[in-house]
Scaffold this motif. Structure first.
Motif, PDB file in Angstrom:
ATOM      1  N   THR A 135      51.914  50.042  31.426  1.00  0.00           N
ATOM      2  CA  THR A 135      50.868  50.199  30.423  1.00  0.00           C
ATOM      3  C   THR A 135      49.490  49.985  31.052  1.00  0.00           C
ATOM      4  OG1 THR A 135      51.317  47.893  29.879  1.00  0.00           O
ATOM      5  CG2 THR A 135      52.331  49.561  28.471  1.00  0.00           C
ATOM      6  N   PRO A 136      48.395  50.215  30.305  1.00  0.00           N
ATOM      7  CA  PRO A 136      47.065  49.931  30.846  1.00  0.00           C
ATOM      8  C   PRO A 136      46.892  48.461  31.231  1.00  0.00           C
ATOM      9  CG  PRO A 136      46.899  51.362  28.936  1.00  0.00           C
ATOM     10  CD  PRO A 136      48.325  50.909  29.000  1.00  0.00           C
ATOM     11  N   PRO A 137      46.027  48.174  32.205  1.00  0.00           N
ATOM     12  CA  PRO A 137      45.904  46.813  32.735  1.00  0.00           C
ATOM     13  C   PRO A 137      45.591  45.750  31.687  1.00  0.00           C
ATOM     14  CG  PRO A 137      44.750  48.364  34.145  1.00  0.00           C
ATOM     15  CD  PRO A 137      45.173  49.135  32.934  1.00  0.00           C
ATOM     16  N   GLY A 138      44.831  46.108  30.658  1.00  0.00           N
ATOM     17  CA  GLY A 138      44.400  45.116  29.687  1.00  0.00           C
ATOM     18  C   GLY A 138      45.508  44.470  28.893  1.00  0.00           C
ATOM     19  N   VAL A 139      46.700  45.079  28.875  1.00  0.00           N
ATOM     20  CA  VAL A 139      47.813  44.485  28.113  1.00  0.00           C
ATOM     21  C   VAL A 139      48.905  43.931  29.018  1.00  0.00           C
ATOM     22  CG1 VAL A 139      47.358  45.892  26.078  1.00  0.00           C
ATOM     23  CG2 VAL A 139      48.941  46.749  27.804  1.00  0.00           C
ATOM     24  N   HIS A 140      48.754  44.012  30.325  1.00  0.00           N
ATOM     25  CA  HIS A 140      49.801  43.535  31.227  1.00  0.00           C
ATOM     26  C   HIS A 140      50.137  42.076  31.003  1.00  0.00           C
ATOM     27  CE1 HIS A 140      49.231  46.789  34.607  1.00  0.00           C
ATOM     28  NE2 HIS A 140      49.681  47.296  33.472  1.00  0.00           N
ATOM     29  N   LEU A 141      49.131  41.209  30.933  1.00  0.00           N
ATOM     30  CA  LEU A 141      49.386  39.772  30.876  1.00  0.00           C
ATOM     31  C   LEU A 141      50.283  39.426  29.704  1.00  0.00           C
ATOM     32  CD1 LEU A 141      48.918  36.857  31.811  1.00  0.00           C
ATOM     33  CD2 LEU A 141      46.869  36.819  30.367  1.00  0.00           C
ATOM     34  N   ASP A 142      49.923  39.836  28.504  1.00  0.00           N
ATOM     35  CA  ASP A 142      50.711  39.488  27.324  1.00  0.00           C
ATOM     36  C   ASP A 142      52.117  40.059  27.410  1.00  0.00           C
ATOM     37  OD1 ASP A 142      48.574  38.105  26.277  1.00  0.00           O
ATOM     38  OD2 ASP A 142      47.967  39.694  24.900  1.00  0.00           O
ATOM     39  N   GLN A 181      64.110  40.335  33.565  1.00  0.00           N
ATOM     40  CA  GLN A 181      63.465  40.603  34.834  1.00  0.00           C
ATOM     41  C   GLN A 181      62.297  41.543  34.558  1.00  0.00           C
ATOM     42  OE1 GLN A 181      64.448  39.114  37.577  1.00  0.00           O
ATOM     43  NE2 GLN A 181      66.481  38.391  36.982  1.00  0.00           N
ATOM     44  N   VAL A 182      61.209  41.400  35.333  1.00  0.00           N
ATOM     45  CA  VAL A 182      59.986  42.142  35.021  1.00  0.00           C
ATOM     46  C   VAL A 182      59.485  42.867  36.260  1.00  0.00           C
ATOM     47  CG1 VAL A 182      57.627  42.011  34.130  1.00  0.00           C
ATOM     48  CG2 VAL A 182      59.364  40.402  33.299  1.00  0.00           C
ATOM     49  N   ILE A 183      59.164  44.141  36.077  1.00  0.00           N
ATOM     50  CA  ILE A 183      58.417  44.926  37.059  1.00  0.00           C
ATOM     51  C   ILE A 183      57.094  45.280  36.396  1.00  0.00           C
ATOM     52  CG2 ILE A 183      58.346  47.111  38.327  1.00  0.00           C
ATOM     53  CD1 ILE A 183      61.418  47.094  38.282  1.00  0.00           C
ATOM     54  N   CYS A 184      55.993  45.248  37.141  1.00  0.00           N
ATOM     55  CA  CYS A 184      54.707  45.592  36.529  1.00  0.00           C
ATOM     56  C   CYS A 184      53.828  46.345  37.512  1.00  0.00           C
ATOM     57  CB  CYS A 184      53.982  44.350  36.031  1.00  0.00           C
ATOM     58  SG  CYS A 184      52.477  44.727  35.087  1.00  0.00           S
ATOM     59  N   GLU A 185      53.189  47.382  36.996  1.00  0.00           N
ATOM     60  CA  GLU A 185      52.261  48.190  37.776  1.00  0.00           C
ATOM     61  C   GLU A 185      51.018  47.387  38.156  1.00  0.00           C
ATOM     62  OE1 GLU A 185      51.317  50.789  39.358  1.00  0.00           O
ATOM     63  OE2 GLU A 185      53.096  52.046  39.262  1.00  0.00           O
ATOM     64  N   GLU A 210      36.125  46.174  30.254  1.00  0.00           N
ATOM     65  CA  GLU A 210      36.961  45.390  29.340  1.00  0.00           C
ATOM     66  C   GLU A 210      38.432  45.734  29.474  1.00  0.00           C
ATOM     67  OE1 GLU A 210      37.447  44.377  24.557  1.00  0.00           O
ATOM     68  OE2 GLU A 210      35.867  45.736  25.230  1.00  0.00           O
ATOM     69  N   THR A 211      38.752  46.994  29.735  1.00  0.00           N
ATOM     70  CA  THR A 211      40.147  47.430  29.701  1.00  0.00           C
ATOM     71  C   THR A 211      40.721  47.824  31.056  1.00  0.00           C
ATOM     72  OG1 THR A 211      39.297  49.611  29.043  1.00  0.00           O
ATOM     73  CG2 THR A 211      40.132  48.177  27.303  1.00  0.00           C
ATOM     74  N   GLU A 212      39.877  48.227  32.022  1.00  0.00           N
ATOM     75  CA  GLU A 212      40.383  48.576  33.350  1.00  0.00           C
ATOM     76  C   GLU A 212      40.091  47.486  34.371  1.00  0.00           C
ATOM     77  OE1 GLU A 212      40.948  52.570  36.053  1.00  0.00           O
ATOM     78  OE2 GLU A 212      39.038  52.314  35.036  1.00  0.00           O
ATOM     79  N   PHE A 213      39.105  46.621  34.088  1.00  0.00           N
ATOM     80  CA  PHE A 213      38.756  45.458  34.901  1.00  0.00           C
ATOM     81  C   PHE A 213      38.002  45.794  36.184  1.00  0.00           C
ATOM     82  CE2 PHE A 213      42.904  43.705  33.051  1.00  0.00           C
ATOM     83  CZ  PHE A 213      42.258  43.135  31.967  1.00  0.00           C
ATOM     84  N   GLY A 214      38.050  47.030  36.648  1.00  0.00           N
ATOM     85  CA  GLY A 214      37.378  47.419  37.875  1.00  0.00           C
ATOM     86  C   GLY A 214      37.635  48.884  38.144  1.00  0.00           C
ATOM     87  N   GLY A 215      37.061  49.392  39.239  1.00  0.00           N
ATOM     88  CA  GLY A 215      37.153  50.808  39.535  1.00  0.00           C
ATOM     89  C   GLY A 215      37.926  51.092  40.805  1.00  0.00           C
ATOM     90  N   VAL A 216      37.262  51.763  41.772  1.00  0.00           N
ATOM     91  CA  VAL A 216      37.969  52.258  42.942  1.00  0.00           C
ATOM     92  C   VAL A 216      38.599  51.133  43.761  1.00  0.00           C
ATOM     93  CG1 VAL A 216      35.902  52.298  44.436  1.00  0.00           C
ATOM     94  CG2 VAL A 216      37.805  53.875  44.882  1.00  0.00           C
ATOM     95  N   LEU A 217      37.985  49.957  43.806  1.00  0.00           N
ATOM     96  CA  LEU A 217      38.552  48.854  44.580  1.00  0.00           C
ATOM     97  C   LEU A 217      39.802  48.283  43.935  1.00  0.00           C
ATOM     98  CD1 LEU A 217      35.332  46.923  45.663  1.00  0.00           C
ATOM     99  CD2 LEU A 217      36.889  48.220  47.136  1.00  0.00           C
ATOM    100  N   LEU A 218      39.859  48.299  42.622  1.00  0.00           N
ATOM    101  CA  LEU A 218      40.970  47.669  41.898  1.00  0.00           C
ATOM    102  C   LEU A 218      42.089  48.652  41.584  1.00  0.00           C
ATOM    103  CD1 LEU A 218      41.962  45.081  40.419  1.00  0.00           C
ATOM    104  CD2 LEU A 218      40.928  46.030  38.356  1.00  0.00           C
ATOM    105  N   THR A 219      41.737  49.861  41.178  1.00  0.00           N
ATOM    106  CA  THR A 219      42.718  50.795  40.640  1.00  0.00           C
ATOM    107  C   THR A 219      43.221  51.786  41.679  1.00  0.00           C
ATOM    108  OG1 THR A 219      41.645  50.612  38.487  1.00  0.00           O
ATOM    109  CG2 THR A 219      43.083  52.500  38.807  1.00  0.00           C
ATOM    110  N   HIS A 220      42.450  52.065  42.711  1.00  0.00           N
ATOM    111  CA  HIS A 220      42.791  53.136  43.647  1.00  0.00           C
ATOM    112  C   HIS A 220      42.988  52.607  45.068  1.00  0.00           C
ATOM    113  CE1 HIS A 220      40.384  54.699  40.248  1.00  0.00           C
ATOM    114  NE2 HIS A 220      41.318  55.636  40.233  1.00  0.00           N
ATOM    115  N   ALA A 221      41.951  52.062  45.676  1.00  0.00           N
ATOM    116  CA  ALA A 221      42.054  51.593  47.061  1.00  0.00           C
ATOM    117  C   ALA A 221      42.921  50.352  47.202  1.00  0.00           C
ATOM    118  CB  ALA A 221      40.653  51.311  47.617  1.00  0.00           C
ATOM    119  N   ILE A 222      43.278  49.720  46.092  1.00  0.00           N
ATOM    120  CA  ILE A 222      44.119  48.522  46.132  1.00  0.00           C
ATOM    121  C   ILE A 222      45.396  48.769  46.938  1.00  0.00           C
ATOM    122  CG2 ILE A 222      45.297  49.063  43.954  1.00  0.00           C
ATOM    123  CD1 ILE A 222      45.198  46.056  43.303  1.00  0.00           C
ATOM    124  N   HIS A 223      45.904  50.005  46.918  1.00  0.00           N
ATOM    125  CA  HIS A 223      47.136  50.330  47.643  1.00  0.00           C
ATOM    126  C   HIS A 223      46.937  50.241  49.150  1.00  0.00           C
ATOM    127  CE1 HIS A 223      49.681  51.574  44.337  1.00  0.00           C
ATOM    128  NE2 HIS A 223      48.725  52.342  43.854  1.00  0.00           N
TER     129      HIS A 223
END
Length: 360
Positions: free
Chosen positions: A74-81, A92-96, A172-185
């Motif tokens: 799901t989108p990052p903003g709901v992962h924690l809950d 068991q939990v897998i999370c993107e 608020e919902t993605e938390f960051g851009g290219v550093l967090l969502t793309h280049a993180i890999h």
């Protein structure tokens, strides 16, 4: 060998988990349920992969006793809950990625995992493929020697269509851009080979799209072993590549250019001498091919569930990744070098997003 029953929640990237990952291992996993708010997508994915249970409600997934693994896409903003609820339900939990939106939230997950029967595996599928895994074996065997310098490039392209999805591009919902969502890999690949980061200096800007988060970034890193790394990331490249180059004392590694599978072969493996080449040949003599991306990670995940051994990607790996992200954002905001590790008394521990500017 047990077949593990899985529910996939969120069918954007979740569809890729099914198509590339679970479908590659029919003797290991069975996708019993899927969940998505979009009923049309729910039906389409359910029909394509013959999934028996299809629901719009996450609580129905939690209540299914036959489900052992919940895969959160799901989108990052709901992962924690969702992670906390799944652990509380005994799953068991897998999370993107990104797993959660702060180091404080990651520590909440770690505390919940310690008290739960299940474990959490973050997704870092780019680790898998013959290219990177061969490099990892050479490094682990002590053949590469001292590391000198690395360069990591993430040059992708994202435009208006990508950001038409309501949660993308917003702090608020993605938390960051290219550093967090793309280049993180690619940054995870870098620390996977080189180990901890000691300090960072970063610059970020938003030039490609009218969004709230960064879409261009550069950074200079000093690693704990004393070596240096340069990072560059943009979402405005007309030719998409992911490229990593590692210069060690005895060998230089360079990835291929595949933007979404940099772990795949072929990697250039350039030894410093015939003697080093012979040692590398010996280290790889019994090599078994490593499946790419989700197939590679999920295959190793099943083995860990069977043995009870370490997960192929752990919460410690997520911490290393999110700690680097936190330091990069803190440096870009302050214009200063930031030391790692990031501790609970750091001003960005609870939230790496920039603070609102005071109104005069």
């Amino acid at each position: 060998m047990a077949i593990r029953n899985v529910a996939v929640v969120g069918l954007g990237i979740g569809r890729g988990h099914i198509a590339e990952g679970y479908s590659a291992h029919p003797d290991k996993f069975r996708v019993e349920a899927i969940c998505d708010l979009d009923s049309e997508r729910l039906s389409a994915v359910g029909d394509d992969f013959v999934v028996p249970v299809r629901t719009n409600r996450f609580d129905e997934i939690l209540a299914m006793p036959e489900i052992e693994v919940i895969d959160i896409c799901t989108p990052p903003g709901v992962h924690l809950d969702q992670i906390l609820a799944a652990l509380a339900a005994g799953k068991q939990v897998i999370c993107e990625k990104p797993l959660v939106g702060s180091l404080a939230d990651l520590d909440r997950v770690a505390k919940a995992e310690a008290a739960a029967p299940g474990r959490v595996m973050p997704i870092f599928q780019y680790r898998y493929g013959d290219g990177l895994q061969k490099a990892r074996r050479i490094v682990d065997a002590g053949i590469a020697g001292k590391h000198y310098l690395a360069t990591v490039e993430t040059a992708w392209n994202r435009g208006a269509k990508y950001y038409s999805v309501p949660w993308r591009g917003k702090l608020e919902t993605e938390f960051g851009g290219v550093l967090l969502t793309h280049a993180i890999h690619s940054h995870d690949i870098m620390t996977y080979l080189l180990g901890p980061v000691a300090s960072v200096f970063a610059r970020t800007t938003t030039r490609v799209n009218p969004i709230e988060v960064e879409d261009c970034a550069v950074a200079s890193l000093a690693m704990a072993d004393g070596s240096l790394v340069s990072l560059a990331a943009t979402l405005g490249s007309q030719v998409e590549i992911s490229r990593l180059r590692f210069c060690f004392e005895n060998v230089t590694f360079e990835s291929g250019l595949k933007p979404y599978a940099p772990g795949d072969a072929p990697w250039q493996i350039i030894p410093a001498s015939p003697e080093v080449a012979e040692r590398i040949e010996g280290a790889l003599a019994d090599w078994d091919p490593v499946p790419s991306r989700f197939a590679g990670q999920l295959g190793r995940y099943h083995a860990a569930l069977e043995s009870g051994g370490p997960l192929p990607v752990t919460l410690d790996d997520a911490r290393r990744s999110l700690e680097l992200v936190t330091a990069l954002f803190a440096s870009a905001e302050t214009g200063r070098t930031v030391e790692l590790p990031i501790r609970p008394d750091h001003p960005k521990y609870a939230d790496w997003r920039p603070q609102p500017k005071a109104v005069a």
